[in-house]
Design an enzyme around this catalytic site. Structure first.
Site, PDB file in Angstrom:
ATOM      1  N   ASP A 132     -82.647  -2.553  54.384  1.00 27.29           N
ATOM      2  CA  ASP A 132     -82.488  -3.742  53.541  1.00 27.29           C
ATOM      3  C   ASP A 132     -81.517  -4.750  54.149  1.00 27.29           C
ATOM      4  OD1 ASP A 132     -83.180  -5.219  51.161  1.00 27.29           O
ATOM      5  OD2 ASP A 132     -81.108  -4.888  50.540  1.00 27.29           O
ATOM      6  N   ARG A 141    -102.478  -9.310  73.561  1.00 26.38           N
ATOM      7  CA  ARG A 141    -103.286  -8.122  73.828  1.00 26.38           C
ATOM      8  C   ARG A 141    -102.810  -7.354  75.059  1.00 26.38           C
ATOM      9  NH1 ARG A 141    -108.917 -10.650  74.647  1.00 26.38           N
ATOM     10  NH2 ARG A 141    -109.523  -8.475  74.971  1.00 26.38           N
ATOM     11  N   GLY A 177     -93.540  -3.477  54.209  1.00 28.53           N
ATOM     12  CA  GLY A 177     -93.646  -2.071  54.571  1.00 28.53           C
ATOM     13  C   GLY A 177     -92.589  -1.582  55.544  1.00 28.53           C
ATOM     14  N   LYS A 178     -91.483  -2.304  55.645  1.00 31.52           N
ATOM     15  CA  LYS A 178     -90.424  -1.905  56.594  1.00 31.52           C
ATOM     16  C   LYS A 178     -89.803  -0.565  56.218  1.00 31.52           C
ATOM     17  CE  LYS A 178     -88.016  -5.644  55.849  1.00 31.52           C
ATOM     18  NZ  LYS A 178     -88.919  -6.284  54.876  1.00 31.52           N
ATOM     19  N   HIS A 200     -81.841  -9.432  56.773  1.00 28.75           N
ATOM     20  CA  HIS A 200     -82.674  -8.595  55.913  1.00 28.75           C
ATOM     21  C   HIS A 200     -83.682  -7.872  56.788  1.00 28.75           C
ATOM     22  CE1 HIS A 200     -85.090  -7.172  52.596  1.00 28.75           C
ATOM     23  NE2 HIS A 200     -86.156  -7.778  53.100  1.00 28.75           N
ATOM     24  N   SER A 237     -90.285  -9.408  52.445  1.00 20.68           N
ATOM     25  CA  SER A 237     -90.076  -8.330  51.487  1.00 20.68           C
ATOM     26  C   SER A 237     -91.416  -7.763  51.037  1.00 20.68           C
ATOM     27  CB  SER A 237     -89.303  -8.870  50.276  1.00 20.68           C
ATOM     28  OG  SER A 237     -89.043  -7.840  49.356  1.00 20.68           O
TER      29      SER A 237
END
Length: 326
Positions: free
Chosen positions: A189, A255, A170-171, A150, A167
């Site tokens: 998806d 970082r 924001g993909k 997924h 899910s």
């Protein structure tokens, strides 16, 4: 991953002979079956020189058999009776298909044996080595071990980026922004990932949902129709995995980029990043930079290492740094 052939047979992966005929422009000389019903389940292609000479030990009858100039010249030396005997012994093993390269003339005995044992007989104008490479490429892709994840797969500056995350994180929205910026969508998806070699993973979309995107609040869109043919691509190598997650103030995020995280997929390690999400972060730009930075690392350049060396904060002996003290 050991035992690929066993895994293919276990999962029932196969490719229709009709696809090979269509993709490689092969001429059908004879087939007792509809080519859609002939399934190839072995990744390997065999040149049957030893078998035509009478040696049948370790012969894998599930492989495509390719007869080239060497095998043809060997057979041409014999009179009709001996030629028939050799071809009869070979075709009696009932391989899935026999292909003759270089548009060589089909021996009448060869066609007779093909009909006798109901073995499809094809011919190609290509050179033997050229056709061998082409058909192996198709088999490696179609019969490769695979898994479905997924996520979203996009091509950014030539790098295949697999976006993972829960899910609603924001993909798909990020994929749309990347497509608007000139990059290409491969899958949304559900991403079907195939291991096509010991070093390469290739991702694609299931055919029934290819080019479609789901945007919450908007619904389903067709990226190809909205953004044009240049916005989509059917397959792409997976060069990097980016895990998207909501910003966690209690977690310490990398970082410097000195830690080379890896994610294992189908036994292959792929560079991996975790990118935290919070308001104000432009994910599309961050992913573009991540893609370019990943390409630089593959070419041997690491900006973080160069900076630490200039600051005198890296031990050239064991690679340790003093950055954590800051």
């Amino acid at each position: 991953m050991p035992g690929w052939e066993n895994q293919n047979m276990e999962h029932g992966y196969s490719v229709k002979l009709s696809k090979i005929v269509k993709d490689l422009n092969v001429e059908m000389i004879y087939s007792p079956y509809d080519l859609n019903d002939v399934k190839i389940s072995s990744m390997d292609v065999n040149r049957p020189g030893l078998q035509l000479g009478g040696f049948f030990e370790y012969f894998d009858s599930s492989r495509i058999q390719l007869i080239g100039m060497s095998e043809y010249a060997y057979l041409k030396k014999f009179d009709d009776d001996v030629l028939m005997e050799k071809l009869d012994s070979f075709f009696a093993l009932k391989p899935p298909v026999v292909i003759v390269s270089r548009d060589l003339e089909i021996f009448p005995q060869m066609l007779e044996c093909a009909k006798k044992y109901k073995v499809p007989l094809l011919r190609t104008p290509e050179s033997t080595s050229g056709f061998f490479s082409s058909v192996v490429g198709i088999l490696a892709t179609e019969l490769a071990p695979r898994v479905t994840r997924h996520g979203v797969l996009v091509e950014v500056y030539g790098e295949g980026i697999l976006l993972l995350g829960e899910s609603g994180v924001g993909k798909s929205e990020t994929a749309v922004e990347l497509v608007k910026r000139g990059h290409r969508l491969i899958a949304d998806d559900a991403v079907e990932i195939r291991r096509v070699s010991n070093r390469t993973l290739v991702g694609t979309s299931p055919e029934n949902i290819r080019h479609f995107l789901e945007l919450r609040g908007v619904g389903i869109i067709n990226a190809r129709r909205i953004f044009g043919m240049g916005s989509i691509k059917e397959t792409e190598k997976i060069n990097m995995v980016i895990q998207l997650e909501p910003w966690n103030p209690d977690r310490v995020y990398d970082r410097m980029g000195m830690d080379n995280e890896q994610m294992e997929i189908l036994g292959i390690s792929v560079p991996s990043l975790t990118i935290p999400i919070k308001p104000g972060r432009n994910l599309a730009i961050i992913i573009e930079v991540a893609a370019m930075n990943n390409r630089q690392k593959k070419m041997g350049y690491n900006a973080a290492q160069e900076l630490l060396e200039k600051l005198g904060m890296i031990d050239q002996g064991d690679g340790s740094t003093d950055w954590d003290a800051y």
